[in-house]
Structure formats: C-alpha cells, structure tokens
Design a protein around this motif. Structure first.
Motif, PDB file in Angstrom:
ATOM      1  N   SER A   1     -48.377 -35.808  20.242  1.00 49.56           N
ATOM      2  CA  SER A   1     -49.284 -35.030  19.404  1.00 49.56           C
ATOM      3  C   SER A   1     -48.538 -34.321  18.280  1.00 49.56           C
ATOM      4  CB  SER A   1     -50.024 -34.005  20.267  1.00 49.56           C
ATOM      5  OG  SER A   1     -50.803 -33.141  19.463  1.00 49.56           O
ATOM      6  N   ILE A   2     -47.432 -33.690  18.628  1.00 55.18           N
ATOM      7  CA  ILE A   2     -46.712 -32.914  17.614  1.00 55.18           C
ATOM      8  C   ILE A   2     -46.009 -33.811  16.604  1.00 55.18           C
ATOM      9  CG2 ILE A   2     -44.458 -32.683  18.755  1.00 55.18           C
ATOM     10  CD1 ILE A   2     -44.503 -29.737  17.979  1.00 55.18           C
ATOM     11  N   LEU A   3     -45.688 -35.048  17.017  1.00 54.20           N
ATOM     12  CA  LEU A   3     -45.046 -35.999  16.106  1.00 54.20           C
ATOM     13  C   LEU A   3     -46.054 -36.980  15.525  1.00 54.20           C
ATOM     14  CD1 LEU A   3     -41.776 -36.650  18.146  1.00 54.20           C
ATOM     15  CD2 LEU A   3     -42.007 -35.336  16.026  1.00 54.20           C
ATOM     16  N   GLU A   4     -47.342 -36.669  15.698  1.00 55.35           N
ATOM     17  CA  GLU A   4     -48.447 -37.393  15.076  1.00 55.35           C
ATOM     18  C   GLU A   4     -48.406 -38.886  15.374  1.00 55.35           C
ATOM     19  OE1 GLU A   4     -48.117 -36.251  10.986  1.00 55.35           O
ATOM     20  OE2 GLU A   4     -49.179 -34.357  11.312  1.00 55.35           O
TER      21      GLU A   4
ATOM     22  N   LYS B   1     -46.238 -23.165  25.421  1.00 52.02           N
ATOM     23  CA  LYS B   1     -45.722 -23.269  24.052  1.00 52.02           C
ATOM     24  C   LYS B   1     -46.599 -24.175  23.197  1.00 52.02           C
ATOM     25  CE  LYS B   1     -42.722 -21.583  22.605  1.00 52.02           C
ATOM     26  NZ  LYS B   1     -42.638 -20.332  21.809  1.00 52.02           N
ATOM     27  N   PHE B   2     -47.033 -25.297  23.745  1.00 46.09           N
ATOM     28  CA  PHE B   2     -47.878 -26.198  22.962  1.00 46.09           C
ATOM     29  C   PHE B   2     -49.256 -25.600  22.719  1.00 46.09           C
ATOM     30  CE2 PHE B   2     -44.615 -29.284  23.580  1.00 46.09           C
ATOM     31  CZ  PHE B   2     -44.783 -30.203  22.560  1.00 46.09           C
TER      32      PHE B   2
ATOM     33  N   GLY C   1     -41.184 -26.283  15.498  1.00 48.49           N
ATOM     34  CA  GLY C   1     -39.803 -26.521  15.906  1.00 48.49           C
ATOM     35  C   GLY C   1     -39.562 -26.132  17.353  1.00 48.49           C
ATOM     36  N   GLU C   2     -40.114 -24.978  17.751  1.00 43.87           N
ATOM     37  CA  GLU C   2     -39.938 -24.524  19.131  1.00 43.87           C
ATOM     38  C   GLU C   2     -40.620 -25.478  20.110  1.00 43.87           C
ATOM     39  OE1 GLU C   2     -41.437 -20.569  19.295  1.00 43.87           O
ATOM     40  OE2 GLU C   2     -39.798 -19.708  18.101  1.00 43.87           O
ATOM     41  N   ALA C   3     -41.833 -25.938  19.770  1.00 43.20           N
ATOM     42  CA  ALA C   3     -42.561 -26.851  20.647  1.00 43.20           C
ATOM     43  C   ALA C   3     -41.837 -28.189  20.765  1.00 43.20           C
ATOM     44  CB  ALA C   3     -43.982 -27.058  20.123  1.00 43.20           C
TER      45      ALA C   3
ATOM     46  N   THR D   1     -52.972 -23.382  18.836  1.00 45.15           N
ATOM     47  CA  THR D   1     -53.824 -22.277  18.385  1.00 45.15           C
ATOM     48  C   THR D   1     -53.471 -21.856  16.963  1.00 45.15           C
ATOM     49  OG1 THR D   1     -54.126 -21.465  20.648  1.00 45.15           O
ATOM     50  CG2 THR D   1     -54.542 -19.907  18.853  1.00 45.15           C
ATOM     51  N   THR D   2     -52.164 -21.716  16.700  1.00 50.49           N
ATOM     52  CA  THR D   2     -51.723 -21.311  15.363  1.00 50.49           C
ATOM     53  C   THR D   2     -52.054 -22.391  14.335  1.00 50.49           C
ATOM     54  OG1 THR D   2     -49.925 -19.987  16.300  1.00 50.49           O
ATOM     55  CG2 THR D   2     -49.731 -20.608  13.989  1.00 50.49           C
ATOM     56  N   LYS D   3     -51.868 -23.650  14.713  1.00 48.47           N
ATOM     57  CA  LYS D   3     -52.182 -24.754  13.796  1.00 48.47           C
ATOM     58  C   LYS D   3     -53.666 -24.761  13.446  1.00 48.47           C
ATOM     59  CE  LYS D   3     -51.959 -29.802  13.484  1.00 48.47           C
ATOM     60  NZ  LYS D   3     -51.610 -31.058  14.201  1.00 48.47           N
TER      61      LYS D   3
END
Length: 336
Positions: free
Chosen positions: A84-87, A145-146, A283-285, A151-153
């Motif tokens: 998900s984070i790397l699309e 963390k994810f 970056g942290e995730a 949420t922030t995204k």
C-alpha cells in the motif's frame, strides 16, 4: 514483475533411513528422493529441544499449528501494508521483503536457529510463549504506525481537496470576498450556492421563486470553474432553511461560509503541516514495515522449525534422531 513461483517444504525423516543411521547419509537419501527437476534440497538444522511429557507435546503441536497460521497472517498483512505504501510497485516491494537483511531464499537455505534469542535449554512452552508475544508486538506496532500514516494521508487529501477541488467542495476562503456578503443583519442573510454549469440558466430563471422572501435580483455571480458557478443570493432569515432545502432538491449545492480574519493563512499552514507530517510518517511506516516483515518472517520460520521438531517426535518417537531438509519447489514445474 510477477511473484517468484517458488514454494518451500520442510521435510523430516528419521536417520535410520540410512543403514549407518548417519545424519549426512540420511540427508543424501532425501536429496536423492527429490529430483533436481522437481526442486532443490538444503539442510535445515533443528536443535534438540527440552522435551516434557507426551501430553505436553500433543498440546504444543496444536499451539504451534495455530501460531504458524497466525505468523502467516501477520507476514501477509505487513506485506500488504508495504504494498500500500509503495503503491503496488512490485520491484520496490520486493526490495523491502528481506529476512534478517538477506533475500528470503538465502535466509531459508542457510537457516540457523537463533540460540541467543531462543535458548534451547528452556522448555518448549516458554519458547512458544516468547514467539507468540513477539508476533503480537510486531503486529501491533506495524498496525499502529500504518494507521497513523493512513489517517494523516487522508486528512491531507481532505485539506488539499478543500484548496484544489471544484466550487461545490473546495474552501471558499480564497474565493469569496467577505464584502460581497450581508453580515450582522437582523433580518437578511446571504447564501452561497454552487450551481452546475448546465443548470445555470434554469437557476437564474427560478431562484427568486424557490420560496417566499427571496430578495429579487439579488443573485450575484462570485466565481466560476469548469464544473460549477458560485452565486450569492440574499433571503430573509425566516425562510433561509426552506431556501437551502429547495436548492438541494434542485441539485444545487448550498455552501456554508464563515469568514474569519486570518483563516485563509491558517488553512494554508494546515496543508503544509499535514504535508510534512505525511512525508515523515511515510518514511517511518516504510522503515517499520521493512523491519516488521523481517521480524515476523523470522518468527514464522522459528515457529515452523519448532513445529517440525515437536511433530517429528510425536511421529517417530524418542530418541529424537532425525534430519530436516528444506525443499525449494518450483511451482512452474509442478503445473507444467
């Protein structure tokens, strides 16, 4: 890039399959039974653990089966989070999916039990509890963390949409001049209405008759984009609610607007803050996802090794004289 079509099997056999009862010869016998066209066999050393009662082993076999299933689920979830984070970029995802800083194949084919972390002189039950607690901790940390990143995204997307969306959704702070609105009147109120471009003519013909006490010819165009035109209309306050309701019936979008000194600047600052926070959490995730994948996969492999030991003792009995081999099977050959 397609996923590597590879499957790994752990196979245990008693050493007495060889006449000499020698471990190396037993492993050679296993290798000879597995055609090189079918797969490759590596030694998978499993230490001798502290064995309790037969009843305890039966219970531990059940616990380890469940733990291995839980490990598979967590490894899958962490992998999905990385995806998900790397699309969905398979090349980048694959680069993050290492175990103890090694490619999966290398880690498995050179596996050694971590005797420092999981002491073999401890009861098997204690080792199972340790593995279970570690897995839960990894799962909770990565999930938290994810979730924070997601949420922030989402908040950033909402804030950006307020600035970049069309006139039916975006913030009007940079669009509407507060001087165009009637404010602090005891009887009158100005409404902002976003009307689809195709409905503007109909709106101009009918807005005065939507309800009682709409001020004639009070509609003023405030702004326009490719989809909507924003109008300001004045009504008496006693019919404001009815006017808003009638607008919605016509599929025109009433927009709430409350001007506050400095709010435009605050809105821009919030987008900037969320953008910086989203980059930091990304970056942290990513780092935690990479570490979580490695740690959960190591937990899984150790749980599998312990499960092989327990089930082998239950099947072949004592003394625990057996060998374990890792068979790397090519699935494309199986389906050919």
């Amino acid at each position: 890039m397609a996923p590597d079509p590879t499957k790994y099997l752990l196979v245990s056999l008693p050493t007495n399959i060889s006449l000499s009862n020698d471990r190396d010869e037993a492993l050679t016998a296993l290798r000879s039974a597995v055609s090189t066209d079918f797969g490759t066999t590596y030694p998978f050393p499993i230490p001798d653990f502290k064995i309790g009662t037969l009843d305890a082993l039966v219970q531990q076999a059940d616990e380890l089966a469940k733990l291995c299933n839980d490990c598979e689920v967590v490894v899958g979830k962490v992998g999905d989070s990385l995806g998900s984070i790397l699309e969905g970029d398979e090349d980048k995802i694959g680069q993050q999916k290492n175990i103890n800083d090694k490619p999966v194949d290398q880690y498995l084919s050179t596996f050694q039990w971590n005797k420092v972390k999981y002491r073999i002189d401890k009861p098997i039950k204690e080792t199972i509890d340790t593995l279970r607690k570690e897995l839960a901790s990894i799962d909770n940390d990565v999930k938290a963390k994810f979730s924070q990143y997601t949420t922030t995204k989402n908040n950033l997307a909402i804030a950006q949409k307020k600035q970049d969306g069309n006139l039916s959704t975006k913030s009007l702070l940079s669009v509407v001049n507060p001087e165009a609105l009637i404010q602090d009147s005891e009887y009158l109120e100005t409404h902002l209405v976003a009307v689809p471009k195709a409905a503007v003519k109909s709106y101009l013909k009918t807005y005065e008759s939507l309800c009682d006490l709409v001020v004639p010819r009070s509609s003023v165009e405030i702004a326009s984009d490719s989809e909507f035109t924003l109008f300001a209309v004045t009504t008496f306050k006693k019919t404001s609610a009815e006017f808003v309701h009638k607008c919605r019936e016509h599929r025109w979008t009433p927009r709430d607007f409350r001007y506050k000194e400095g709010s435009k600047e605050e809105e821009a600052q919030e987008v900037d803050r969320l953008s910086q926070e989203e980059r930091k959490l990304w970056g942290e995730a990513l780092r935690l996802g990479r570490t979580g994948y490695s740690d959960s996969a190591m937990t899984w492999v150790h749980a599998l090794a312990l499960r092989v030991f327990v089930e082998t003792v239950l099947r072949y009995g004592l003394p625990a004289e057996f060998i374990c081999g890792l068979v790397k099977v090519c699935l494309c050959l199986l389906s050919a």
